[in-house]
Design a protein around this motif. Sequence first.
Motif, PDB file in Angstrom:
ATOM      1  N   PRO A 121     -37.007 -21.403  33.047  1.00 14.09           N
ATOM      2  CA  PRO A 121     -36.446 -20.519  32.022  1.00 14.09           C
ATOM      3  C   PRO A 121     -35.153 -21.051  31.400  1.00 14.09           C
ATOM      4  CG  PRO A 121     -36.251 -19.533  34.212  1.00 14.09           C
ATOM      5  CD  PRO A 121     -37.061 -20.775  34.356  1.00 14.09           C
ATOM      6  N   GLN A 122     -34.465 -21.963  32.090  1.00  8.58           N
ATOM      7  CA  GLN A 122     -33.241 -22.543  31.534  1.00  8.58           C
ATOM      8  C   GLN A 122     -33.538 -23.437  30.335  1.00  8.58           C
ATOM      9  OE1 GLN A 122     -34.541 -22.993  34.616  1.00  8.58           O
ATOM     10  NE2 GLN A 122     -32.970 -23.427  36.141  1.00  8.58           N
ATOM     11  N   LEU A 123     -34.750 -23.939  30.250  1.00  9.45           N
ATOM     12  CA  LEU A 123     -35.130 -24.881  29.195  1.00  9.45           C
ATOM     13  C   LEU A 123     -35.636 -24.108  27.982  1.00  9.45           C
ATOM     14  CD1 LEU A 123     -35.503 -27.784  28.268  1.00  9.45           C
ATOM     15  CD2 LEU A 123     -37.721 -27.801  29.414  1.00  9.45           C
ATOM     16  N   ARG A 124     -34.796 -23.981  26.987  1.00  7.79           N
ATOM     17  CA  ARG A 124     -35.143 -23.264  25.765  1.00  7.79           C
ATOM     18  C   ARG A 124     -34.655 -24.050  24.548  1.00  7.79           C
ATOM     19  NH1 ARG A 124     -38.916 -21.196  27.446  1.00  7.79           N
ATOM     20  NH2 ARG A 124     -38.842 -19.455  28.857  1.00  7.79           N
ATOM     21  N   PRO A 125     -35.439 -25.035  24.094  1.00  7.83           N
ATOM     22  CA  PRO A 125     -35.015 -25.774  22.898  1.00  7.83           C
ATOM     23  C   PRO A 125     -35.078 -24.878  21.660  1.00  7.83           C
ATOM     24  CG  PRO A 125     -37.244 -26.379  23.511  1.00  7.83           C
ATOM     25  CD  PRO A 125     -36.729 -25.479  24.599  1.00  7.83           C
ATOM     26  N   LEU A 126     -34.344 -25.270  20.654  1.00 10.78           N
ATOM     27  CA  LEU A 126     -34.421 -24.543  19.385  1.00 10.78           C
ATOM     28  C   LEU A 126     -35.821 -24.697  18.818  1.00 10.78           C
ATOM     29  CD1 LEU A 126     -31.126 -25.624  17.617  1.00 10.78           C
ATOM     30  CD2 LEU A 126     -31.625 -23.425  18.645  1.00 10.78           C
ATOM     31  N   GLN A 127     -36.344 -23.632  18.253  1.00 11.01           N
ATOM     32  CA  GLN A 127     -37.650 -23.719  17.591  1.00 11.01           C
ATOM     33  C   GLN A 127     -37.471 -23.266  16.155  1.00 11.01           C
ATOM     34  OE1 GLN A 127     -40.774 -21.766  19.721  1.00 11.01           O
ATOM     35  NE2 GLN A 127     -40.892 -23.396  21.224  1.00 11.01           N
ATOM     36  N   ARG A 128     -37.854 -24.131  15.251  1.00 11.00           N
ATOM     37  CA  ARG A 128     -37.751 -23.821  13.830  1.00 11.00           C
ATOM     38  C   ARG A 128     -39.125 -23.474  13.292  1.00 11.00           C
ATOM     39  NH1 ARG A 128     -32.486 -25.640  12.067  1.00 11.00           N
ATOM     40  NH2 ARG A 128     -31.293 -24.957  13.866  1.00 11.00           N
ATOM     41  N   SER A 129     -39.230 -23.364  11.991  1.00  8.50           N
ATOM     42  CA  SER A 129     -40.505 -22.977  11.390  1.00  8.50           C
ATOM     43  C   SER A 129     -41.620 -23.913  11.854  1.00  8.50           C
ATOM     44  CB  SER A 129     -40.397 -23.008   9.871  1.00  8.50           C
ATOM     45  OG  SER A 129     -40.102 -24.309   9.433  1.00  8.50           O
ATOM     46  N   GLY A 130     -42.774 -23.354  12.048  1.00  7.11           N
ATOM     47  CA  GLY A 130     -43.899 -24.143  12.525  1.00  7.11           C
ATOM     48  C   GLY A 130     -43.777 -24.496  13.996  1.00  7.11           C
ATOM     49  N   ASN A 131     -42.877 -23.808  14.711  1.00  7.44           N
ATOM     50  CA  ASN A 131     -42.627 -24.046  16.144  1.00  7.44           C
ATOM     51  C   ASN A 131     -42.179 -25.466  16.455  1.00  7.44           C
ATOM     52  OD1 ASN A 131     -43.021 -21.436  17.041  1.00  7.44           O
ATOM     53  ND2 ASN A 131     -45.222 -21.727  17.302  1.00  7.44           N
ATOM     54  N   ARG A 132     -41.521 -26.121  15.508  1.00 10.83           N
ATOM     55  CA  ARG A 132     -40.956 -27.452  15.797  1.00 10.83           C
ATOM     56  C   ARG A 132     -39.813 -27.293  16.772  1.00 10.83           C
ATOM     57  NH1 ARG A 132     -41.620 -32.270  12.373  1.00 10.83           N
ATOM     58  NH2 ARG A 132     -39.808 -32.823  13.585  1.00 10.83           N
ATOM     59  N   ARG A 133     -39.846 -28.087  17.826  1.00 13.89           N
ATOM     60  CA  ARG A 133     -38.827 -27.998  18.865  1.00 13.89           C
ATOM     61  C   ARG A 133     -37.742 -29.032  18.618  1.00 13.89           C
ATOM     62  NH1 ARG A 133     -43.497 -26.307  20.940  1.00 13.89           N
ATOM     63  NH2 ARG A 133     -43.504 -24.885  22.698  1.00 13.89           N
ATOM     64  N   TYR A 134     -36.504 -28.591  18.783  1.00 13.41           N
ATOM     65  CA  TYR A 134     -35.348 -29.481  18.702  1.00 13.41           C
ATOM     66  C   TYR A 134     -34.538 -29.316  19.974  1.00 13.41           C
ATOM     67  CZ  TYR A 134     -36.536 -30.083  13.830  1.00 13.41           C
ATOM     68  OH  TYR A 134     -37.200 -30.393  12.684  1.00 13.41           O
ATOM     69  N   TYR A 135     -34.450 -30.399  20.730  1.00 10.93           N
ATOM     70  CA  TYR A 135     -33.756 -30.371  22.008  1.00 10.93           C
ATOM     71  C   TYR A 135     -32.288 -30.725  21.805  1.00 10.93           C
ATOM     72  CZ  TYR A 135     -38.279 -30.001  24.255  1.00 10.93           C
ATOM     73  OH  TYR A 135     -39.509 -29.568  24.658  1.00 10.93           O
ATOM     74  N   ARG A 136     -31.415 -29.800  22.185  1.00  6.21           N
ATOM     75  CA  ARG A 136     -29.970 -30.017  22.134  1.00  6.21           C
ATOM     76  C   ARG A 136     -29.569 -30.946  23.275  1.00  6.21           C
ATOM     77  NH1 ARG A 136     -30.023 -23.700  21.476  1.00  6.21           N
ATOM     78  NH2 ARG A 136     -31.314 -24.082  23.267  1.00  6.21           N
ATOM     79  N   PRO A 137     -28.368 -31.506  23.243  1.00  5.08           N
ATOM     80  CA  PRO A 137     -27.934 -32.389  24.335  1.00  5.08           C
ATOM     81  C   PRO A 137     -28.043 -31.746  25.718  1.00  5.08           C
ATOM     82  CG  PRO A 137     -26.455 -32.628  22.485  1.00  5.08           C
ATOM     83  CD  PRO A 137     -27.390 -31.496  22.142  1.00  5.08           C
ATOM     84  N   ALA A 138     -27.722 -30.465  25.829  1.00  2.00           N
ATOM     85  CA  ALA A 138     -27.847 -29.787  27.127  1.00  2.00           C
ATOM     86  C   ALA A 138     -29.315 -29.691  27.549  1.00  2.00           C
ATOM     87  CB  ALA A 138     -27.224 -28.396  27.052  1.00  2.00           C
ATOM     88  N   ASP A 139     -30.203 -29.456  26.581  1.00  2.00           N
ATOM     89  CA  ASP A 139     -31.636 -29.408  26.886  1.00  2.00           C
ATOM     90  C   ASP A 139     -32.133 -30.780  27.350  1.00  2.00           C
ATOM     91  OD1 ASP A 139     -31.904 -26.695  26.042  1.00  2.00           O
ATOM     92  OD2 ASP A 139     -32.088 -27.357  23.960  1.00  2.00           O
ATOM     93  N   VAL A 140     -31.659 -31.828  26.679  1.00  2.00           N
ATOM     94  CA  VAL A 140     -32.064 -33.193  27.036  1.00  2.00           C
ATOM     95  C   VAL A 140     -31.621 -33.509  28.460  1.00  2.00           C
ATOM     96  CG1 VAL A 140     -31.730 -35.645  26.508  1.00  2.00           C
ATOM     97  CG2 VAL A 140     -32.103 -33.999  24.645  1.00  2.00           C
ATOM     98  N   ALA A 141     -30.386 -33.130  28.796  1.00  2.00           N
ATOM     99  CA  ALA A 141     -29.890 -33.369  30.158  1.00  2.00           C
ATOM    100  C   ALA A 141     -30.720 -32.604  31.177  1.00  2.00           C
ATOM    101  CB  ALA A 141     -28.420 -32.967  30.248  1.00  2.00           C
ATOM    102  N   LEU A 142     -31.091 -31.372  30.848  1.00  2.00           N
ATOM    103  CA  LEU A 142     -31.911 -30.576  31.755  1.00  2.00           C
ATOM    104  C   LEU A 142     -33.294 -31.185  31.923  1.00  2.00           C
ATOM    105  CD1 LEU A 142     -32.330 -28.095  33.520  1.00  2.00           C
ATOM    106  CD2 LEU A 142     -32.888 -26.808  31.449  1.00  2.00           C
TER     107      LEU A 142
END
Length: 112
Positions: free
Chosen positions: A33-54
């Motif tokens: 549950p800690q892993l929650r990348p940003l999701q933009r239109s079309g469910n494109r995922r963008y991993y922030r630096p904290a997400d990448v580290a996780l």
Amino acid sequence: MDKEEGAFLTISELAGELGLPQHILRYWETRFPQLRPLQRSGNRRYYRPADVALVRRINQLLNVEGFTVRGAQKALSDGPAVSERKDASTDLLSRLRSVRSMLARAIGEAES
């Protein structure tokens, strides 16, 4: 082309960096549950630096250290081990020194 450190990564970029299929990262999102990348239109995922580290930590636990998913969940919920905190603080210190030297060079160039 390499991105700047701290730039958001797409799921394909992160999967390629780790040598994992994209569906594994999507599966991990359902289990951690800690892993929650940003999701933009079309469910494109963008991993922030904290997400990448996780994601790197999850990959380390599952694929290098041999934890089960449940064991990795517990290890993450217990918090980082003492050695990991030391590594993180050492990494942060080196990054801060790098930023300081970049700023010093920029100020030196501006004064010239």
